[in-house]
Motif scaffolding. Structure first.
Motif, PDB file in Angstrom:
ATOM      1  N   TYR A   5      13.701 -24.619 -41.765  1.00 51.53           N
ATOM      2  CA  TYR A   5      12.701 -23.554 -41.791  1.00 51.53           C
ATOM      3  C   TYR A   5      11.492 -23.965 -42.632  1.00 51.53           C
ATOM      4  N   ILE A   6      11.743 -24.559 -43.805  1.00 50.12           N
ATOM      5  CA  ILE A   6      10.656 -24.979 -44.702  1.00 50.12           C
ATOM      6  C   ILE A   6       9.765 -26.012 -44.016  1.00 50.12           C
ATOM      7  N   LEU A   7      10.386 -27.030 -43.419  1.00 54.32           N
ATOM      8  CA  LEU A   7       9.622 -28.098 -42.772  1.00 54.32           C
ATOM      9  C   LEU A   7       8.865 -27.584 -41.551  1.00 54.32           C
ATOM     10  N   ARG A   8       9.476 -26.645 -40.824  1.00 56.12           N
ATOM     11  CA  ARG A   8       8.816 -26.071 -39.648  1.00 56.12           C
ATOM     12  C   ARG A   8       7.555 -25.304 -40.062  1.00 56.12           C
ATOM     13  N   GLN A   9       7.687 -24.486 -41.102  1.00 51.65           N
ATOM     14  CA  GLN A   9       6.543 -23.717 -41.580  1.00 51.65           C
ATOM     15  C   GLN A   9       5.464 -24.628 -42.160  1.00 51.65           C
ATOM     16  N   PHE A  10       5.917 -25.696 -42.841  1.00 51.03           N
ATOM     17  CA  PHE A  10       4.956 -26.638 -43.408  1.00 51.03           C
ATOM     18  C   PHE A  10       4.200 -27.361 -42.303  1.00 51.03           C
ATOM     19  N   ASN A  11       4.911 -27.798 -41.290  1.00 48.10           N
ATOM     20  CA  ASN A  11       4.297 -28.515 -40.173  1.00 48.10           C
ATOM     21  C   ASN A  11       3.284 -27.633 -39.456  1.00 48.10           C
ATOM     22  N   ALA A  12       3.581 -26.338 -39.383  1.00 52.36           N
ATOM     23  CA  ALA A  12       2.679 -25.402 -38.710  1.00 52.36           C
ATOM     24  C   ALA A  12       1.400 -25.185 -39.509  1.00 52.36           C
ATOM     25  N   LEU A  52      -5.208 -20.069 -55.521  1.00 52.24           N
ATOM     26  CA  LEU A  52      -4.447 -21.019 -54.708  1.00 52.24           C
ATOM     27  C   LEU A  52      -3.015 -20.550 -54.493  1.00 52.24           C
ATOM     28  N   PHE A  53      -2.435 -19.937 -55.515  1.00 53.38           N
ATOM     29  CA  PHE A  53      -1.083 -19.381 -55.378  1.00 53.38           C
ATOM     30  C   PHE A  53      -1.076 -18.304 -54.290  1.00 53.38           C
ATOM     31  N   PHE A  54      -2.087 -17.439 -54.289  1.00 57.37           N
ATOM     32  CA  PHE A  54      -2.197 -16.387 -53.276  1.00 57.37           C
ATOM     33  C   PHE A  54      -2.356 -16.986 -51.884  1.00 57.37           C
ATOM     34  N   MET A  55      -3.145 -18.051 -51.777  1.00 58.43           N
ATOM     35  CA  MET A  55      -3.333 -18.716 -50.482  1.00 58.43           C
ATOM     36  C   MET A  55      -2.013 -19.288 -49.967  1.00 58.43           C
ATOM     37  N   GLY A 112      -0.420 -27.428 -41.033  1.00 58.16           N
ATOM     38  CA  GLY A 112      -1.392 -28.474 -40.771  1.00 58.16           C
ATOM     39  C   GLY A 112      -2.083 -29.007 -42.023  1.00 58.16           C
ATOM     40  N   SER A 113      -3.224 -29.648 -41.802  1.00 58.30           N
ATOM     41  CA  SER A 113      -3.949 -30.303 -42.889  1.00 58.30           C
ATOM     42  C   SER A 113      -4.503 -29.301 -43.903  1.00 58.30           C
ATOM     43  N   ARG A 114      -4.775 -28.095 -43.459  1.00 62.30           N
ATOM     44  CA  ARG A 114      -5.298 -27.070 -44.378  1.00 62.30           C
ATOM     45  C   ARG A 114      -4.267 -26.731 -45.456  1.00 62.30           C
ATOM     46  N   LEU A 115      -3.003 -26.644 -45.056  1.00 56.81           N
ATOM     47  CA  LEU A 115      -1.938 -26.358 -46.032  1.00 56.81           C
ATOM     48  C   LEU A 115      -1.772 -27.525 -46.990  1.00 56.81           C
ATOM     49  N   ARG A 151       0.172 -16.489 -48.633  1.00 61.76           N
ATOM     50  CA  ARG A 151      -0.258 -16.011 -47.319  1.00 61.76           C
ATOM     51  C   ARG A 151       0.078 -16.994 -46.205  1.00 61.76           C
ATOM     52  N   SER A 152      -0.093 -18.277 -46.469  1.00 64.50           N
ATOM     53  CA  SER A 152       0.042 -19.280 -45.411  1.00 64.50           C
ATOM     54  C   SER A 152       1.411 -19.955 -45.351  1.00 64.50           C
ATOM     55  N   PHE A 153       2.203 -19.818 -46.448  1.00 59.60           N
ATOM     56  CA  PHE A 153       3.444 -20.606 -46.515  1.00 59.60           C
ATOM     57  C   PHE A 153       4.629 -19.832 -47.111  1.00 59.60           C
ATOM     58  N   GLU A 154       4.456 -18.532 -47.353  1.00 61.12           N
ATOM     59  CA  GLU A 154       5.524 -17.697 -47.912  1.00 61.12           C
ATOM     60  C   GLU A 154       6.006 -18.194 -49.271  1.00 61.12           C
ATOM     61  N   TYR A 155       5.126 -18.838 -50.019  1.00 63.53           N
ATOM     62  CA  TYR A 155       5.467 -19.369 -51.339  1.00 63.53           C
ATOM     63  C   TYR A 155       5.591 -18.206 -52.326  1.00 63.53           C
TER      64      TYR A 155
END
Length: 225
Positions: A41-48, A21-24, A50-53, A27-31
């Motif tokens: 920037y954080i909220l924009r990336q989070f909004n992008a 899950l950390f790897f996911m 979607g429900s999968r994130l 890949r999807s959120f630059e965590y």
């Protein structure tokens, strides 16, 4: 399966689930690099994302709760060795799971609302400023203070006490216990990141990888017991 084998399975499954899950999220959120970037920037990336994130964050938070039965069962496995400090270790381990969960669950229930409202067309600049303040307040309190600071503290103390218990146990190889002190110390060093010790973040990240490997090795030894 007896208690030792069940504990062994959890010790193997927990770090695997945590790291997948950390790897996911990487890949999807630059965590976790994104946590120190501007709110917009954080909220924009989070909004992008979607429900999968959101679902990924929820699953990641649940790994904290999975740690609670591990801490409780570990005490039962080592009960025959009559180590008095294991009661403390169990309490700290349960707390480690709880603070991890409460630190992460904001990404599932609070942040989706903030991100959605922030980027609505009719959202005023004043409202955006309020959202930014709200996000940073929870980010620093729930994330840094509870999830990271208390999480690092409780996880490192639990790991050190369990490592000590393994070195004194008549049931398992003592070398596995001695190995556990290395990630325990590295995770503890993560506490000093906010104090200005710059290498702390890298040391902490590497130590969590070593901690995962140590849990898996410990789990395998439990299954072979």
């Amino acid at each position: 399966m007896d208690v030792t084998q069940i504990t062994g399975v959890l010790l193997i499954c927990l770090p695997i689930a945590f790291n997948v899950l950390f790897f996911m999220l990487q890949r999807s959120f630059e965590y976790r690099d994104i946590l120190r970037k501007p709110t917009d920037y954080i909220l924009r990336q989070f909004n992008a994302g979607g429900s999968r994130l959101v679902l990924t964050w929820y699953s990641f938070a649940l790994t904290g709760l999975l740690f609670i039965p591990v801490a409780i069962l570990m005490n039962q496995v080592l009960e025959s060795d009559a180590l008095p400090y294991m009661a403390v270790a169990t309490t700290v381990g349960v707390l480690a799971g709880l603070v991890q969960f409460f630190g992460l669950i904001r990404w599932t229930f609070l942040v989706p609302y903030l991100a959605k409202t922030y980027f609505e067309k009719d959202t005023s600049a004043v409202t955006k400023d309020s959202i930014a303040v709200t996000f940073q307040a929870f980010h620093r309190f729930a994330g840094m203070a509870i999830g990271e600071h208390l999480g690092y503290l409780c996880t490192s103390v639990w790991s050190a006490l369990v490592a000590l218990a393994i070195t004194q146990s008549a049931q398992f190889s003592h070398w596995i216990g001695w190995l556990g002190f290395i990630p325990a110390l590295g995770i503890f060093i993560g506490l000093f990141e906010e104090a200005g010790f710059k290498p702390a973040a890298l040391i902490n990240a590497i130590s969590y990888i070593l901690w995962s490997v140590w849990l898996i090795v410990l789990g395998i030894s439990f299954l072979l017991h």
